[in-house]
Design a protein around this motif. Structure first.
Motif, short mmCIF file in Angstrom:
data_model
loop_
_atom_site.label_atom_id
_atom_site.label_comp_id
_atom_site.label_asym_id
_atom_site.label_seq_id
_atom_site.Cartn_x
_atom_site.Cartn_y
_atom_site.Cartn_z
N ILE A 11 0.60 -1.40 0.51
CA ILE A 11 0.53 -0.20 -0.14
C ILE A 11 1.14 1.41 0.30
CG2 ILE A 11 -1.86 1.49 1.49
CD1 ILE A 11 -3.30 -1.46 0.07
N ILE A 12 1.16 1.94 -1.00
CA ILE A 12 1.38 3.13 -1.24
C ILE A 12 0.29 4.57 -0.90
CG2 ILE A 12 2.82 4.41 -2.76
CD1 ILE A 12 3.90 1.44 -1.64
N ALA A 13 1.31 5.38 0.38
CA ALA A 13 0.69 7.07 0.14
C ALA A 13 1.21 7.85 -0.89
CB ALA A 13 1.26 7.29 1.30
N THR A 14 0.18 9.01 -1.29
CA THR A 14 1.10 9.64 -2.00
C THR A 14 0.03 11.13 -1.11
OG1 THR A 14 1.43 10.06 -4.37
CG2 THR A 14 -0.88 9.48 -4.05
N GLY A 15 0.03 12.00 -2.30
CA GLY A 15 -0.67 13.25 -2.26
C GLY A 15 -0.42 13.61 -3.42
N PHE A 16 -1.48 14.44 -4.50
CA PHE A 16 -2.14 15.62 -5.41
C PHE A 16 -0.54 16.79 -5.13
CE2 PHE A 16 -6.03 13.20 -5.67
CZ PHE A 16 -5.08 11.71 -5.84
N PRO A 17 -0.39 16.78 -5.91
CA PRO A 17 0.50 18.68 -6.14
C PRO A 17 -0.38 19.76 -6.07
CG PRO A 17 0.87 17.16 -8.12
CD PRO A 17 -0.05 16.01 -7.29
N PHE A 18 -1.17 20.09 -5.21
CA PHE A 18 -2.29 21.14 -5.48
C PHE A 18 -2.15 22.42 -5.48
CE2 PHE A 18 -2.36 19.62 -0.89
CZ PHE A 18 -2.32 20.74 -0.58
N LYS A 19 -0.88 22.34 -4.86
CA LYS A 19 -0.47 23.88 -4.63
C LYS A 19 0.52 24.19 -5.40
CE LYS A 19 -0.46 23.62 0.12
NZ LYS A 19 0.07 24.11 1.24
N ALA A 20 0.91 22.95 -6.96
CA ALA A 20 2.37 23.35 -7.71
C ALA A 20 1.35 22.24 -8.86
CB ALA A 20 3.49 22.80 -7.16
N ARG A 21 0.08 23.16 -9.67
CA ARG A 21 -0.15 22.26 -10.60
C ARG A 21 0.21 22.07 -12.11
NH1 ARG A 21 -5.62 21.97 -9.39
NH2 ARG A 21 -6.01 21.91 -7.31
N GLN A 22 1.61 22.79 -11.95
CA GLN A 22 2.28 22.74 -12.63
C GLN A 22 3.46 21.04 -13.54
OE1 GLN A 22 3.17 24.27 -10.23
NE2 GLN A 22 5.68 24.31 -9.75
N LEU A 56 1.57 8.58 -11.04
CA LEU A 56 1.01 7.75 -10.24
C LEU A 56 -0.13 6.89 -11.21
CD1 LEU A 56 -0.38 8.05 -7.88
CD2 LEU A 56 -2.71 8.97 -9.10
N ALA A 57 0.23 6.98 -11.84
CA ALA A 57 -0.33 5.89 -12.90
C ALA A 57 0.97 4.30 -12.62
CB ALA A 57 0.09 6.18 -14.23
N GLU A 58 2.03 4.73 -13.44
CA GLU A 58 3.11 4.06 -12.86
C GLU A 58 3.08 3.08 -11.26
OE1 GLU A 58 5.12 1.38 -14.86
OE2 GLU A 58 4.31 2.91 -15.89
N PHE A 61 5.29 8.62 -1.46
CA PHE A 61 5.63 10.04 -2.26
C PHE A 61 5.27 11.05 -2.20
CE2 PHE A 61 3.17 7.94 -5.44
CZ PHE A 61 3.22 8.63 -7.07
N GLU A 62 5.66 11.97 -2.72
CA GLU A 62 4.89 13.44 -2.95
C GLU A 62 5.79 14.34 -3.24
OE1 GLU A 62 1.75 15.97 -0.40
OE2 GLU A 62 2.09 13.90 0.38
#
Length: 267
Positions: free
Chosen positions: A152-163, A172-174, A204-205
């Motif tokens: 189980i891998i945790a992550t966070g979306f780059p919602f403050k760095a959408r570039q 994420l897909a890989e 990873f984030e």
């Protein structure tokens, strides 16, 4: 207990009390915007003040760096407290019960003491450099997974760095194609603490700040985890791009992520 850990725990619990009192009356919370998709509440500020008060009582000359107040310089620059009073503010605002208090103490640039406190579950993750990591009074150890296939891998979306959105979703897909499942919880400090406790096999984030990373980083490493940046180096506090997990999981994640990195994320 290490005397400075005692103060860190006391400060984290004081902040947790402030947060949980407010959590019962969410309609009274004052929310303002610091930047794009970046929110702060009066509770963040009050919790940070509670932490600072507890530290200043015992160590009036230490330097404190807080997410909300910036640097509160003391006469002793060797000791630096780095604090995030409410990691997971968006969860808190929405009433999602997953957020934390993160406190790290550095001495001459090395993190010596760390606390990540979940006031909802009353779970306190802590570490002292060279002394191992604990959840409440029990030692914790990173999971023993050797490959991501069943992890189980945790992550966070780059919602403050959408570039970085396109690059991130390729990554994420890989990762998703090579693991059992993925979690996105909304508190990076707790993600790292969960890696240390073996709840997550890795994380990873992109684009975290030092106050998001430092406490969870020490807790992870003291629990036997390997923590790196996206190219397997040790520049993650500076870049905010972090990978953590058991040694073999971290190696596997870096191998997966590295070929997909944009130039901006290779630093």
């Amino acid at each position: 207990m290490h005397p400075m850990l005692t103060i860190a725990v006391r400060a984290a619990r004081a902040a947790g009390q402030t947060i949980m009192r407010a959590y019962t009356e969410l309609d009274r919370i004052e929310v303002s915007t610091k930047g794009v998709n970046d929110y702060v509440t009066n509770v963040d500020k009050e919790a940070e003040a509670a932490i600072t008060y507890q530290i200043r009582k015992s160590y009036p000359d230490h330097t404190i760096i807080g997410e909300e107040s910036g640097e509160n310089a003391g006469t002793n620059k060797d000791f630096m407290w780095v604090i995030d009073p409410l990691d997971g503010t968006s969860n808190f605002i929405k009433g999602i019960p997953h957020f934390s208090v993160s406190i790290a103490l550095q001495y001459k640039g090395k993190t010596e003491v760390a606390v990540v406190y979940d006031p909802v579950r009353e779970e306190l993750f802590s570490a002292v450099r060279g002394k191992g990591a604990k959840l409440n009074d029990f030692r914790v150890r990173v999971g023993d997974a050797n490959e991501t296939t069943h992890g189980i891998i945790a992550t966070g979306f780059p919602f403050k760095a959408r570039q970085h959105t396109e690059t991130y979703f390729n990554m994420l897909a890989e990762v998703f194609n090579n693991c059992a499942d993925v979690r996105r919880t909304g508190s990076a400090a707790l993600d790292l603490a969960y890696v240390a406790a073996g709840r997550f096999d890795g994380m990873f984030e992109i684009g975290l700040k030092p106050w998001d990373i430092l406490a969870g980083d020490l807790i992870c490493r003291e629990a036997g985890a390997t923590v790196t940046d996206f190219v397997g180096g040790h520049n993650y506090v500076q870049t905010g791009n972090i990978v953590a997990g058991s040694p073999k999981i971290t190696i596997s994640l870096v191998k997966t992520l590295r070929p997909l990195l944009s130039e901006a994320l290779k630093r």
